[in-house]
Design an enzyme around this catalytic site. Structure first.
Site, mmCIF file in Angstrom:
data_model
loop_
_atom_site.group_PDB
_atom_site.id
_atom_site.type_symbol
_atom_site.label_atom_id
_atom_site.label_comp_id
_atom_site.label_asym_id
_atom_site.label_seq_id
_atom_site.Cartn_x
_atom_site.Cartn_y
_atom_site.Cartn_z
ATOM 1 N N GLU A 52 0.827 -1.204 0.000
ATOM 2 C CA GLU A 52 0.000 0.000 0.000
ATOM 3 C C GLU A 52 0.863 1.258 0.000
ATOM 4 O O GLU A 52 0.590 2.213 -0.729
ATOM 5 C CB GLU A 52 -0.928 0.018 1.233
ATOM 6 C CG GLU A 52 -1.863 -1.166 1.306
ATOM 7 C CD GLU A 52 -1.290 -2.371 2.045
ATOM 8 O OE1 GLU A 52 -2.088 -3.195 2.497
ATOM 9 O OE2 GLU A 52 -0.045 -2.495 2.169
ATOM 10 N N CYS A 83 -1.641 -2.993 7.322
ATOM 11 C CA CYS A 83 -1.099 -2.803 8.668
ATOM 12 C C CYS A 83 -1.545 -1.433 9.197
ATOM 13 O O CYS A 83 -2.090 -0.609 8.450
ATOM 14 C CB CYS A 83 0.421 -2.901 8.645
ATOM 15 S SG CYS A 83 1.260 -1.485 7.881
#
Length: 130
Positions: A52, A83
Site C-alpha cells: 500500500e 497494517c
C-alpha cells in the site's frame, strides 16, 4: 476488476525472500489513473515497504494526491487488511467512505472502507491550534 488484475500482477514483483508473503496493492485516483505497489522486504526488519505504501508513493510521485478506491491482495486463507501504518497512510489521501477491497489470490473478497479500517483516524484537524 481492473484494480484486482493490476494488484494481482504487481504482487508477482514483490521482493519477499524472508517471509515468502507477497502482497499487491492498486489504487485509483479521481481521474481514473491506477497506481500499484508490492511489498519489498529487507533483511533488516522492519525496514521493508508495504504494498500500500508503494502504491501511495507512486501516486504522489506522479503528482496526484487523492485516492477514490483501493484493492489489496495476498495469498492467504483470508483477505489481509493493511497494517496500522498503511491504514494511516491511506487515510492521509482517502476519505473515510473510500471503498477498500481486501482479497485472496483464490478469489475471496471482503469490501470495507478506509473509515472502517481506521476509526478515529488522526487527521489534519488534530493539528489545529484554535
Amino acid at each position: 476488476m481492473e484494480l484486482r488484475q493490476k494488484a494481482l500482477s504487481v504482487r508477482e514483483n514483490a521482493h519477499a525472500p524472508y517471509s515468502n508473503f507477497r502482497v499487491g496493492a492498486a489504487l485509483r485516483t479521481p481521474d481514473g489513473h491506477i497506481f500499484t505497489g508490492c511489498n519489498v522486504e529487507n533483511v533488516a526488519y522492519p525496514e521493508g515497504t508495504c504494498a500500500e505504501a508503494g502504491a501511495i508513493a507512486a501516486m504522489v510521485a506522479a503528482g496526484e494526491r487523492e485516492i477514490v478506491e483501493v484493492y489489496v491482495i495476498a495469498d492467504s486463507p483470508d483477505p489481509v487488511p493493511p497494517c496500522g501504518g498503511c491504514r494511516q497512510k491511506l487515510a492521509e489521501f482517502a476519505g473515510a467512505d473510500v471503498p477498500v477491497t481486501l482479497a485472496t489470490t483464490q478469489g475471496t473478497e471482503r469490501r470495507t472502507t478506509v473509515g472502517n479500517l481506521l476509526p478515529g483516524a488522526f487527521g489534519p484537524g488534530h493539528m489545529d491550534r484554535a
